[in-house]
Design a protein around this motif. Structure first.
Motif, PDB file in Angstrom:
ATOM      1  N   SER A 118       5.470  -1.925  -3.651  1.00 38.50           N
ATOM      2  CA  SER A 118       5.686  -0.707  -3.301  1.00 38.50           C
ATOM      3  C   SER A 118       6.953  -0.188  -2.674  1.00 38.50           C
ATOM      4  O   SER A 118       7.456   0.774  -2.831  1.00 38.50           O
ATOM      5  CB  SER A 118       4.565  -0.136  -2.251  1.00 38.50           C
ATOM      6  OG  SER A 118       3.304  -0.135  -2.759  1.00 38.50           O
ATOM      7  N   GLY A 119       7.577  -1.437  -1.979  1.00 36.14           N
ATOM      8  CA  GLY A 119       8.794  -1.156  -1.424  1.00 36.14           C
ATOM      9  C   GLY A 119       9.827  -1.255  -2.217  1.00 36.14           C
ATOM     10  O   GLY A 119      10.790  -0.152  -2.257  1.00 36.14           O
ATOM     11  N   SER A 120       9.906  -1.827  -3.343  1.00 35.32           N
ATOM     12  CA  SER A 120      11.127  -1.978  -4.526  1.00 35.32           C
ATOM     13  C   SER A 120      10.652  -0.799  -5.491  1.00 35.32           C
ATOM     14  O   SER A 120      11.677  -0.585  -5.913  1.00 35.32           O
ATOM     15  CB  SER A 120      10.968  -3.372  -5.100  1.00 35.32           C
ATOM     16  OG  SER A 120       9.851  -3.536  -5.705  1.00 35.32           O
TER      17      SER A 120
ATOM     18  N   GLY B  74      -4.243  -0.877  -2.362  1.00 35.06           N
ATOM     19  CA  GLY B  74      -2.618  -1.247  -2.319  1.00 35.06           C
ATOM     20  C   GLY B  74      -2.198  -1.422  -3.870  1.00 35.06           C
ATOM     21  O   GLY B  74      -1.236  -0.702  -4.205  1.00 35.06           O
TER      22      GLY B  74
ATOM     23  N   VAL C 265       2.272   0.843   0.790  1.00 33.37           N
ATOM     24  CA  VAL C 265       2.682  -0.204   1.772  1.00 33.37           C
ATOM     25  C   VAL C 265       1.626  -0.322   2.875  1.00 33.37           C
ATOM     26  O   VAL C 265       1.185  -1.382   3.377  1.00 33.37           O
ATOM     27  CB  VAL C 265       4.100   0.027   2.553  1.00 33.37           C
ATOM     28  CG1 VAL C 265       4.336  -0.927   3.713  1.00 33.37           C
ATOM     29  CG2 VAL C 265       5.269  -0.120   1.453  1.00 33.37           C
TER      30      VAL C 265
ATOM     31  N   THR D  92       5.943   5.123  -1.451  1.00 32.02           N
ATOM     32  CA  THR D  92       5.978   3.878  -0.643  1.00 32.02           C
ATOM     33  C   THR D  92       4.725   4.106   0.415  1.00 32.02           C
ATOM     34  O   THR D  92       4.632   3.250   1.377  1.00 32.02           O
ATOM     35  CB  THR D  92       7.103   3.842   0.303  1.00 32.02           C
ATOM     36  OG1 THR D  92       7.302   5.273   1.036  1.00 32.02           O
ATOM     37  CG2 THR D  92       8.391   3.795  -0.409  1.00 32.02           C
TER      38      THR D  92
ATOM     39  N   ALA E 157       0.351   0.859  -5.629  1.00 31.10           N
ATOM     40  CA  ALA E 157       1.870   0.230  -6.122  1.00 31.10           C
ATOM     41  C   ALA E 157       1.811   0.745  -7.621  1.00 31.10           C
ATOM     42  O   ALA E 157       3.050   1.145  -8.046  1.00 31.10           O
ATOM     43  CB  ALA E 157       1.763  -1.026  -5.968  1.00 31.10           C
TER      44      ALA E 157
ATOM     45  N   GLY F 192      -1.154  -2.328   1.953  1.00 27.34           N
ATOM     46  CA  GLY F 192      -0.827  -3.795   1.858  1.00 27.34           C
ATOM     47  C   GLY F 192      -0.718  -4.386   3.591  1.00 27.34           C
ATOM     48  O   GLY F 192      -0.927  -5.568   3.703  1.00 27.34           O
ATOM     49  N   ILE F 193      -0.290  -3.740   4.269  1.00 23.39           N
ATOM     50  CA  ILE F 193      -0.202  -4.113   5.738  1.00 23.39           C
ATOM     51  C   ILE F 193      -1.671  -4.451   6.116  1.00 23.39           C
ATOM     52  O   ILE F 193      -1.826  -5.559   7.032  1.00 23.39           O
ATOM     53  CB  ILE F 193       0.576  -3.131   6.573  1.00 23.39           C
ATOM     54  CG1 ILE F 193       2.169  -3.005   6.088  1.00 23.39           C
ATOM     55  CG2 ILE F 193       0.532  -3.165   7.879  1.00 23.39           C
ATOM     56  CD1 ILE F 193       2.587  -1.800   6.806  1.00 23.39           C
TER      57      ILE F 193
ATOM     58  N   ILE G 171       3.252  -5.085  -0.918  1.00 23.74           N
ATOM     59  CA  ILE G 171       4.188  -4.395  -0.214  1.00 23.74           C
ATOM     60  C   ILE G 171       5.645  -4.505  -0.782  1.00 23.74           C
ATOM     61  O   ILE G 171       6.494  -3.574  -0.686  1.00 23.74           O
ATOM     62  CB  ILE G 171       4.262  -5.199   1.294  1.00 23.74           C
ATOM     63  CG1 ILE G 171       3.220  -4.936   2.402  1.00 23.74           C
ATOM     64  CG2 ILE G 171       5.692  -4.858   1.865  1.00 23.74           C
ATOM     65  CD1 ILE G 171       3.066  -5.447   3.544  1.00 23.74           C
TER      66      ILE G 171
END
Length: 122
Positions: A70-72, A16, A29, A26, A20, A32-33, A67
């Motif tokens: 990667s999301g931001s 992750g 993520v 994305t 990232a 990360g999950i 998460i």
């Protein structure tokens, strides 16, 4: 089982972090999950077996940070293809130079043909 979950969380957290940082969008993520899920599992097993929970909490935290990062990243980094003006100008210039060279070669060829005609007529 606790060691297996901690190992899976460590591998997922490492992947992750890499995803990232690199331009994977994305997709980062997903590890990360996986890190969060296996971190939770390791945390509850550690709590049940009365073993230290710091490592599982560490990977749980890293999973959350991955998460968030990667999301931001999709909001901050825009993937754009830039038009290279210099390359287009150089390409156009090289085409013009090639046309000029062809015209020069054509005129030289005509001169040689004229010389051959003069030699043959003599």
């Amino acid at each position: 089982m606790r060691i297996v979950l901690i190992s899976i969380a460590a591998i997922a957290a490492f992947l992750g972090i890499i995803m990232a940082i690199l331009p994977f969008g994305t997709i980062g993520v997903l590890p990360g999950i996986v890190a969060i899920i296996s971190g939770f599992g390791a945390y509850f097993l550690s709590k049940k077996q009365l073993k230290p929970q710091k490592l599982s909490l560490l990977f749980l935290t890293i999973g959350v940070l991955v998460i968030v990062a990667s999301g931001s990243k999709s909001f901050w980094v825009k993937d754009e293809v830039a038009v290279d003006e210099e390359f287009q100008q150089k390409e156009e210039q090289s085409k013009e130079e090639a046309i000029e060279e062809l015209k020069e070669i054509e005129s030289e060829l005509e001169e040689i043909e004229d010389d051959l005609e003069e030699i043959e007529s003599e």
